[in-house]
Design an enzyme around this catalytic site. Sequence first.
Site, PDB file in Angstrom:
ATOM      1  CG  ASP A 123      -1.942   1.102   1.550  1.00 20.37           C
ATOM      2  OD1 ASP A 123      -2.667   1.555   0.343  1.00 20.37           O
ATOM      3  OD2 ASP A 123      -1.408   2.560   2.027  1.00 20.37           O
ATOM      4  CD  GLU A 152      -2.927   1.529  -3.039  1.00 18.98           C
ATOM      5  OE1 GLU A 152      -4.196   2.306  -3.538  1.00 18.98           O
ATOM      6  OE2 GLU A 152      -2.368   1.659  -3.268  1.00 18.98           O
ATOM      7  CB  CYS A 175     -13.100  -6.023   6.710  1.00 15.11           C
ATOM      8  SG  CYS A 175     -13.333  -7.044   8.097  1.00 15.11           S
ATOM      9  CB  CYS A 229     -16.100  -9.710   8.045  1.00 15.27           C
ATOM     10  SG  CYS A 229     -16.135  -8.234   7.882  1.00 15.27           S
ATOM     11  CB  CYS A 245     -15.894  -8.841  11.472  1.00 17.69           C
ATOM     12  SG  CYS A 245     -14.617  -7.999  11.257  1.00 17.69           S
ATOM     13  CG  ASP A 278      -1.390   3.272   5.749  1.00 21.24           C
ATOM     14  OD1 ASP A 278      -2.162   3.519   4.922  1.00 21.24           O
ATOM     15  OD2 ASP A 278      -0.808   4.237   5.968  1.00 21.24           O
TER      16      ASP A 278
HETATM   17 ZN    ZN Z   1     -14.703  -7.005   8.795  1.00 18.60          ZN
END
Ligand code: ZN
Length: 403
Positions: free
Chosen positions: A186, A270, A323, A326, A345, A352
């Site tokens: 990142d 990226e 995330c 999850c 979650c 980062d």
């Molecule tokens: Zn999550």
Amino acid sequence: MLLAHRIRLDPNNVQGTYLVRAAGTARFAYNWALAEWQRQYQASLSDPALPKPNEAALRRQLNAIKRTDFPWMLEVTKNAPQIAIMQLGRAFENFFVHRARFPTFRRKGRDERFTVSNDQFRVEDKRIRIPKLGWVRMRESLRFAGRIVSACISRLAGHWFASITVDMPDGLSLPPTESQGAVGVDLGVKKLATLSTGETFAGPKALRTLLVRLRRLSRQLSRKVKGSRNRGKARLKLAKLHARIAYLRGDSLHQLTTSIARRFHTIGIEDLNVKGMLGNRCLSRAIADMGFGELRRQLMYKAAWRGGQVVVADRWYPSSKLCSCCGYRIESLGLDQRQWACPGCATQHDRDVNAAINLRNMAVSSTVSACGGEGSGLARQRRAKPAPEKQESSGKAALRRIG
Ligand SMILES: [Zn+2]
């Protein structure tokens, strides 16, 4: 594959004078040919019987008159004017296929360079032999063993460099990556980069003081009287500082890309669009200055040398907003929000590191599906591009750390 090694030269005073003269000859020949090209082109428009200009004819034309009209040209290597005109030919080719703008005249103080072909120079340990000049000392010996193609001698901020191009059919084959694992990178707002392992690269520390000095020097330059000697001195000082800052930034970028390419097989990054990124003044200066394309280019060829691969995420892939535990996607995340808790979650994320982990997962899943596994949405985002043809390694920075 063509690789170039740029080495600082240590010419003595007499040699320095020669180099200035050779660069001046190359510039003169280039500008003469450009003016002549435009004149002949206009003439061919009004009289279709006349041929269109081309670089080979212009070289013959200059050779025919240089003994009588420009005898000083004979004092330097014949390559200086010849190759300059060949380069003009290439500049026009690039213009015709819309790769570049119309060629412009070279300027004194900015375009100080000339090129010699491989039959005209020799490299031996820490020295290079240039026609009508003799041996010039180099700061280090040529690191690539292959067929030498050409050398471009140029001056930057008062220092001379030789960029020696070597043809290596297989590129560099270096030991394979230390792990066969994957990593996400990142690019930082304050830091240069954060890896999915949690590591961070801070970037050069000396930069801040140098940037303060840069502002002061440019202010001083702007107060000097135009055309004065003091203005010339101030300009050289500023150019040297600019060069030093560029070296520092280039070095930290090379350290980052070498370290990553040496350790990991699959690298997820990226796809930042460069223009949009430059609008973001917060983005780490080292990257903003070199351009994201440069970072990607270095990663691509350094990974290729070790059998690794780079996977570039889609431009719209929301690496910061997903995330990594999850897959919950939050709606908005301000640039200043360094930490966040996932509503799905309840995991606490470092902005980062989370983005880097997402990039790593993206890289892994896209290579798995590319190898014949279940197709996923991410697979389509994989874009493997061949490494660019020519790679320039700048001075000391580039390759020392690869070995
Ligand atoms: Zn999550």
